[in-house]
Design an enzyme around this catalytic site. Structure first.
Site, PDB file in Angstrom:
ATOM      1  N   PRO A   9       0.787  -1.231   0.000  1.00  0.00           N
ATOM      2  CG  PRO A   9      -0.189  -1.151   2.101  1.00  0.00           C
ATOM      3  CD  PRO A   9       0.481  -2.087   1.152  1.00  0.00           C
ATOM      4  CG  ASN A  10      -0.231   4.242   1.392  1.00  0.00           C
ATOM      5  OD1 ASN A  10      -1.236   4.766   0.913  1.00  0.00           O
ATOM      6  ND2 ASN A  10      -0.238   3.662   2.575  1.00  0.00           N
ATOM      7  NE  ARG A  17       4.058   6.559   1.695  1.00  0.00           N
ATOM      8  CZ  ARG A  17       4.238   5.309   2.075  1.00  0.00           C
ATOM      9  NH1 ARG A  17       4.583   4.387   1.192  1.00  0.00           N
ATOM     10  NH2 ARG A  17       4.057   4.960   3.318  1.00  0.00           N
ATOM     11  CE1 TYR A  22       8.943   4.848   2.767  1.00  0.00           C
ATOM     12  CE2 TYR A  22       7.400   6.696   2.795  1.00  0.00           C
ATOM     13  CZ  TYR A  22       7.902   5.525   3.362  1.00  0.00           C
ATOM     14  OH  TYR A  22       7.344   5.040   4.520  1.00  0.00           O
ATOM     15  CG  ASN A  74       8.415  -2.132   0.192  1.00  0.00           C
ATOM     16  OD1 ASN A  74       7.885  -2.273   1.303  1.00  0.00           O
ATOM     17  ND2 ASN A  74       8.986  -0.996  -0.188  1.00  0.00           N
ATOM     18  CB  ALA A  77       1.513  -0.015   6.163  1.00  0.00           C
ATOM     19  CD  GLU A  98      11.069  -7.498   5.617  1.00  0.00           C
ATOM     20  OE1 GLU A  98      11.381  -8.606   6.117  1.00  0.00           O
ATOM     21  OE2 GLU A  98      10.709  -6.523   6.296  1.00  0.00           O
ATOM     22  CG  HIS A 100      11.269  -2.322   4.324  1.00  0.00           C
ATOM     23  ND1 HIS A 100       9.901  -2.364   4.244  1.00  0.00           N
ATOM     24  CD2 HIS A 100      11.645  -3.464   4.936  1.00  0.00           C
ATOM     25  CE1 HIS A 100       9.465  -3.476   4.800  1.00  0.00           C
ATOM     26  NE2 HIS A 100      10.506  -4.170   5.229  1.00  0.00           N
ATOM     27  NE  ARG A 107      10.149   5.859   8.515  1.00  0.00           N
ATOM     28  CZ  ARG A 107       9.219   5.736   7.566  1.00  0.00           C
ATOM     29  NH1 ARG A 107       9.386   4.831   6.592  1.00  0.00           N
ATOM     30  NH2 ARG A 107       8.161   6.496   7.566  1.00  0.00           N
TER      31      ARG A 107
HETATM   32  C1  DQA Z   1       8.264   0.931   3.683  1.00  0.00           C
HETATM   33  C2  DQA Z   1       8.385   1.127   5.204  1.00  0.00           C
HETATM   34  C3  DQA Z   1       7.049   0.862   5.894  1.00  0.00           C
HETATM   35  O1  DQA Z   1       7.178   1.050   7.292  1.00  0.00           O
HETATM   36  C4  DQA Z   1       6.015   1.856   5.378  1.00  0.00           C
HETATM   37  O2  DQA Z   1       4.752   1.576   5.951  1.00  0.00           O
HETATM   38  C5  DQA Z   1       5.932   1.884   3.895  1.00  0.00           C
HETATM   39  C6  DQA Z   1       7.153   1.773   3.096  1.00  0.00           C
HETATM   40  C7  DQA Z   1       9.559   1.321   2.949  1.00  0.00           C
HETATM   41  O3  DQA Z   1       9.693   0.956   1.794  1.00  0.00           O
HETATM   42  O4  DQA Z   1      10.430   1.998   3.527  1.00  0.00           O
HETATM   43  O5  DQA Z   1       4.869   2.104   3.329  1.00  0.00           O
HETATM   44  O6  DQA Z   1       8.015  -0.432   3.424  1.00  0.00           O
END
Ligand code: DQA
Length: 149
Positions: A9-10, A17, A22, A74, A77, A98, A100, A107
């Protein structure tokens, strides 16, 4: 399909964003670069971003039938919340990394908990879009090794 990239998501909002976390590359920038890298070594590459947990689960379930050899994931959240996605990836048994963009250990405290890190082949966190390239290199090596066996 050799390599499957899944983004949660997002991440469709990459580019605008929270750029301090990011970066400024869009998801299209990132995926077109990865597609080129994979294709250059003769591998097929597919990617999906979805904001819904159930769609992401479906992509994981379909991965076996689609012959996916490696998943780059990835979960965004969902990293910190989703036992369902964890179970899906365990169910198909496909090796995965995995990824990120941000360093989740630098964080908020709630981001330090991942439902994926202990079952992933490896974790890449904090290198921005380059992290996906590192994961793809690992995927390429893994698949080439399998092909040699
Ligand atoms: C994320 C880190 C997560 O905590 C966050 O909710 C994201 C992006 C990252 O790529 O740094 O949406 O996965």
């Amino acid at each position: 399909m050799d390599v499957l990239l899944l983004n949660g998501p997002n991440l469709n909002l990459l580019g605008s964003r929270e750029p301090d976390y990011y970066g400024t590359q869009t998801l299209d920038d990132i995926t077109s670069n990865l597609t080129k890298i994979a294709n250059n070594v003769g591998l097929t590459f597919e990617h999906h971003q979805d904001n819904s947990e159930s769609k992401l689960i479906k992509y994981i379930h379909n991965a076996t039938d689609n012959g996916v050899q490696y998943i780059i994931f990835n979960p965004a959240a969902f990293t910190h919340t989703s036992i369902a996605l964890r179970d899906a990836i365990l169910a198909v048994g496909i090796e995965f990394s995995e990824v990120h963009l941000s360093n989740i250990y630098k964080r908020e405290i709630f981001r330090k908990q991942s439902y994926f890190s202990d079952i992933a082949k490896g974790i890449i966190s904090g290198f921005g879009p380059q992290g996906y390239e590192f994961a793809l290199q690992a995927a390429i090596q893994h698949i080439q090794q399998l092909k040699r066996l």
